[in-house]
Each structure stands twice: as C-alpha cells, then as structure tokens.
Enzyme design. Structure first.
Site, PDB file in Angstrom:
ATOM      1  N   GLU A   1     -50.076 -39.493 -74.788  1.00 41.91           N
ATOM      2  CA  GLU A   1     -51.114 -39.244 -73.780  1.00 41.91           C
ATOM      3  C   GLU A   1     -50.523 -39.227 -72.379  1.00 41.91           C
ATOM      4  O   GLU A   1     -49.671 -40.050 -72.034  1.00 41.91           O
ATOM      5  CB  GLU A   1     -52.196 -40.316 -73.875  1.00 41.91           C
ATOM      6  CG  GLU A   1     -53.399 -40.023 -72.980  1.00 41.91           C
ATOM      7  CD  GLU A   1     -54.549 -40.990 -73.233  1.00 41.91           C
ATOM      8  OE1 GLU A   1     -55.674 -40.648 -72.849  1.00 41.91           O
ATOM      9  OE2 GLU A   1     -54.310 -42.064 -73.801  1.00 41.91           O
TER      10      GLU A   1
ATOM     11  N   ILE B   1     -56.080 -51.183 -73.932  1.00 42.58           N
ATOM     12  CA  ILE B   1     -55.124 -51.069 -72.835  1.00 42.58           C
ATOM     13  C   ILE B   1     -54.083 -52.184 -72.969  1.00 42.58           C
ATOM     14  O   ILE B   1     -54.432 -53.359 -73.030  1.00 42.58           O
ATOM     15  CB  ILE B   1     -55.847 -51.191 -71.477  1.00 42.58           C
ATOM     16  CG1 ILE B   1     -56.921 -50.116 -71.341  1.00 42.58           C
ATOM     17  CG2 ILE B   1     -54.853 -51.096 -70.322  1.00 42.58           C
ATOM     18  CD1 ILE B   1     -57.882 -50.357 -70.188  1.00 42.58           C
ATOM     19  N   GLY B   2     -52.813 -51.812 -73.054  1.00 42.03           N
ATOM     20  CA  GLY B   2     -51.759 -52.811 -73.147  1.00 42.03           C
ATOM     21  C   GLY B   2     -51.431 -53.265 -74.558  1.00 42.03           C
ATOM     22  O   GLY B   2     -50.642 -54.203 -74.738  1.00 42.03           O
ATOM     23  N   ALA B   3     -51.986 -52.609 -75.578  1.00 45.47           N
ATOM     24  CA  ALA B   3     -51.738 -53.038 -76.963  1.00 45.47           C
ATOM     25  C   ALA B   3     -50.367 -52.597 -77.473  1.00 45.47           C
ATOM     26  O   ALA B   3     -49.914 -53.071 -78.509  1.00 45.47           O
ATOM     27  CB  ALA B   3     -52.827 -52.497 -77.886  1.00 45.47           C
ATOM     28  N   GLY B   4     -49.711 -51.676 -76.776  1.00 45.35           N
ATOM     29  CA  GLY B   4     -48.378 -51.235 -77.183  1.00 45.35           C
ATOM     30  C   GLY B   4     -48.360 -49.997 -78.052  1.00 45.35           C
ATOM     31  O   GLY B   4     -47.356 -49.696 -78.698  1.00 45.35           O
ATOM     32  N   LYS B   5     -49.466 -49.240 -78.052  1.00 40.09           N
ATOM     33  CA  LYS B   5     -49.568 -48.087 -78.954  1.00 40.09           C
ATOM     34  C   LYS B   5     -48.546 -47.003 -78.623  1.00 40.09           C
ATOM     35  O   LYS B   5     -47.981 -46.384 -79.531  1.00 40.09           O
ATOM     36  CB  LYS B   5     -50.985 -47.516 -78.933  1.00 40.09           C
ATOM     37  CG  LYS B   5     -51.527 -47.215 -77.549  1.00 40.09           C
ATOM     38  CD  LYS B   5     -53.000 -46.898 -77.578  1.00 40.09           C
ATOM     39  CE  LYS B   5     -53.568 -46.691 -76.184  1.00 40.09           C
ATOM     40  NZ  LYS B   5     -53.601 -47.968 -75.405  1.00 40.09           N
ATOM     41  N   THR B   6     -48.280 -46.771 -77.330  1.00 43.50           N
ATOM     42  CA  THR B   6     -47.314 -45.740 -76.956  1.00 43.50           C
ATOM     43  C   THR B   6     -45.903 -46.151 -77.344  1.00 43.50           C
ATOM     44  O   THR B   6     -45.126 -45.342 -77.873  1.00 43.50           O
ATOM     45  CB  THR B   6     -47.388 -45.449 -75.450  1.00 43.50           C
ATOM     46  OG1 THR B   6     -48.725 -45.034 -75.112  1.00 43.50           O
ATOM     47  CG2 THR B   6     -46.412 -44.349 -75.054  1.00 43.50           C
TER      48      THR B   6
ATOM     49  N   ASP C   1     -50.106 -41.199 -79.920  1.00 41.57           N
ATOM     50  CA  ASP C   1     -50.480 -42.531 -79.451  1.00 41.57           C
ATOM     51  C   ASP C   1     -51.958 -42.593 -79.046  1.00 41.57           C
ATOM     52  O   ASP C   1     -52.372 -43.514 -78.338  1.00 41.57           O
ATOM     53  CB  ASP C   1     -49.591 -42.980 -78.296  1.00 41.57           C
ATOM     54  CG  ASP C   1     -49.813 -42.186 -77.007  1.00 41.57           C
ATOM     55  OD1 ASP C   1     -50.453 -41.110 -77.063  1.00 41.57           O
ATOM     56  OD2 ASP C   1     -49.339 -42.635 -75.951  1.00 41.57           O
TER      57      ASP C   1
ATOM     58  N   GLU D   1     -53.786 -51.497 -62.591  1.00 42.22           N
ATOM     59  CA  GLU D   1     -54.355 -52.185 -63.749  1.00 42.22           C
ATOM     60  C   GLU D   1     -54.493 -53.693 -63.554  1.00 42.22           C
ATOM     61  O   GLU D   1     -55.100 -54.367 -64.389  1.00 42.22           O
ATOM     62  CB  GLU D   1     -53.473 -51.947 -64.985  1.00 42.22           C
ATOM     63  CG  GLU D   1     -53.454 -50.524 -65.497  1.00 42.22           C
ATOM     64  CD  GLU D   1     -52.564 -50.374 -66.714  1.00 42.22           C
ATOM     65  OE1 GLU D   1     -52.730 -49.367 -67.437  1.00 42.22           O
ATOM     66  OE2 GLU D   1     -51.718 -51.255 -66.953  1.00 42.22           O
TER      67      GLU D   1
END
Length: 378
Positions: free
Chosen positions: A209, A187-192, A260, A321
C-alpha cells in the site's frame, strides 16, 4: 522499512555420520538463526590444509535482519550445540560441524572476529562448487568476479563430488499453493514488514500500500471531522487504481502474489471515521468497485492489542501517528473482527501476534509460517 540481508554460509563436517550432521545443522540454522532460502547439494572433498578424513560440505543462502556479527555468534552457538570444540592455536582440525560466514550481501567487513567475504573462499573448491548451486547474482566486492569466475580461476584441484541432494526447510511450507495472499492488521501491526519478508523468502510478487503518498493523512490526524471523507475517498481511489494496475501485470492463476492489504479495509476504516450520511454514500461507491476486485485466496489478519500497537507506532516514529489514541485502535480492531465474522466466502486466518516480534525473533516468524501451514493442512 529495512530489507533483509542475503547471507551465504558454508557447512562442513568430517566426523561421525556426516550426512546427518549436515541435515541437523541445516535444521538448527533454520530454526534458531535465520530463514534458509536455498540449499546446495552435499559435496565430498578431501580435507583442506591438513591430513584427515574427507569432508561433507554444503552451502546455504539465508535471509535475515540480523547483523553479520549476530549471525556469527548464532552460528558458533549451533556449532557448540552440535559438539564442536574450537581449540585456539592448533590449526585445522577434524570437526563434527563447521559453519563459516562466506558473504554478507556485497559488504566488506574486517574485524577481529570476522572477515567478509571469507578471505579464502576463492581458494577453496569445496566452498565455490556448492555456492554455484545457489544460483546467486553475487559479485565479489574485492575481486569483482562472479562465483563462476572464481571457480574457473580457482587453483584448488581437489576432487569435489556431489553425493546427496538437500531440500530447503522452507519447502515444507506450501504457501505457493495460494496465488494471492493478503496480510491485514491494525495500524502498527507489522503487516507490511511481514508481507515484504514473505515475498522475499518465497520469491513472490508483492503489492504494498502507498499510504505514505497520501496528502490527507497528516491532516486527518490533526482534524478528523474535516478530513475524514477526503482521506477515505483518496485511499479508496488509490487502492483501486493500485490493485487494478499491479494485479493486471500478474497472472492470478500462475504468479504468487503477496499484498499487505485487502481493499475491504477501506470500508472498515470508513465506518469508523465517517458520519452516517457520508458513510452511506461511501459504501455505495465502495460496493460498485468491490465487485470488480479479485479476492485473495488467503486472508491473514494479524491481531495485536492496542497497547502493543501504540508501542510499535511510537517506535517507528511517524510524526503524524504519534497522537493516535488507544480508543481509535480499539475501534479498528473491532471493525476488522466484525468484518471477519460476516465473511462466508473468504478464506480467513487470524494470528495473534501481540506477544511476538517476527523481526527480532526468528522463532516468531516460523510460528506464523507454521500457523499458515496448519491452515493449509486443515
């Protein structure tokens, strides 16, 4: 999530080895300014507005999250790095390199430092001809004309002849050899953000997603024991439906697809959030679905430590979050890494991005592309 700006730069030179100047400038822009997406041919044209040696000119399309002012500042730095000395009040001069910001999306910008669209672009054939090579669907926001219409009405009758082909530095990254790439992370890793940028830069189809539509997510962060099972079941159903629907629209042997997430994340999160009996039931259902799902040709895991993840989560400001504890993020990281270790038939690349910001720092984005290319080479 903000989209990237599409910016056209015009490059010119009439001193020294003109072709080498253009090629070096192109590389410096790609390395230090923004991602160079498209490059025109090199054109030779006489000097404009003064008597001097003929110029080599080219146009490039870049993608960037930066503002127009920042792009101008970086372009001027490249000019200085290449030996350009700007002399105020002396009019047009010969130059080792000249970089002009021609367009910035379809914005109209007027300041002491910058006017966009460039106020003289429609009068300069050495700007318009290279821009035609970029095949842009761009309309001048003031004149309401396409690049072709501007070229056809241009009064500049100077000879402007193509003399050399150029290749975008992005072509050195053979990412399109994969048909289906999935980016994963905590969560929050920047994948999107990364998946979206790569899809834009490489003209890929994207599958993102739809977490924001899940009604159980805010409730889960308030009462995990009560809402864990319906949350994980709803995610599994939605991911299965989305992947089935979206991937069915594409040709997995021809289209380039960037996602993503990979549906296996459902089992990773479920193992962390569910009680043992719930997890056994969930796992049985998951594996029935998983057999039908296409597997990515490349699975990229963006690793970030929990401290950096918490910083990112706070920065993006989703209210539900903000109370996520570091221990929960640690468990997710461990779950992903355990999953990765167990995979024997998945092409996996782990990239540590704990100390990298691929939105603010262009070099960090190029680092990620370089890691992918190294994976391809190996």
């Amino acid at each position: 999530m903000k989209s990237q700006h599409q910016v056209v730069l015009s490059i010119g030179t009439n001193q020294g080895n003109r072709l080498e100047n253009i090629e070096r400038c192109l590389q410096l822009i790609h390395q230090e300014v923004a991602t160079v997406i498209k490059v025109s041919k090199v054109y030779e044209a006489p000097s404009w507005g003064f008597d001097s040696d003929a110029f080599y000119n080219a146009a490039i399309l870049i993608h960037t999250f930066d503002s127009a002012d920042v792009i101008l500042e970086k372009a001027l730095r490249i000019e200085k790095q290449m030996g350009r000395v700007r002399s105020e009040g002396l009019g047009y001069q010969s130059r080792s390199i000249d970089i002009d910001v021609i367009t910035f999306d379809t914005e109209i910008i007027s300041s002491d430092q910058l006017e966009i669209p460039h106020p003289l672009m429609q009068e300069r054939i050495f700007v318009l001809k290279p821009m035609m090579d970029l095949n842009l669907e761009w309309i001048h926001p003031v004149l309401n004309q396409s690049v072709l219409e501007l070229l056809e009405s241009c009064q500049d009758e100077s000879d402007c002849v193509a003399v050399q082909n150029l290749e975008s530095p992005l072509r050195k990254i053979a990412l399109e050899q994969f048909n289906y790439v999935a980016f994963e992370g905590n969560i929050g890793a920047g994948k999107t953000t990364l998946a979206t940028k790569i899809a834009e830069d490489f003209n890929a189809k994207s599958v993102l997603e739809r977490f924001a539509d899940n009604p159980f997510l805010p409730k889960f962060y308030k009462d995990q024991n009560r809402y864990a099972f319906p949350l994980e079941m709803s995610f599994l159903a939605d991911r299965y439906k989305q992947l089935s629907d979206d991937l069915s629209q594409f040709d997995l042997f021809k289209d380039f697809i960037v996602a993503d997430y990979h549906i296996f994340k459902s089992l990773i999160f479920a193992k962390i959030t569910l009680a043992d009996d719930e997890y056994r039931l969930y796992s049985n259902l998951f594996h029935i679905i998983y057999k039908e799902m296409p597997k990515p040709d490349l699975y990229v895991y963006l690793y970030q430590n929990s401290e950096r993840l918490l910083h990112n989560i706070k920065k993006r400001g989703r209210s539900y979050e903000q109370e996520i504890p570091a221990e929960y993020l640690d468990k997710i990281n461990t779950g992903y890494l355990d999953y990765i270790k167990s995979q024997t038939d998945l092409n996996i690349l782990i990239i540590d991005v704990s100390d990298r910001d691929f939105v603010k720092n262009h070099e960090d984005y190029l680092f990620i592309l370089g890691e992918i290319q190294n994976k391809i080479n190996s």
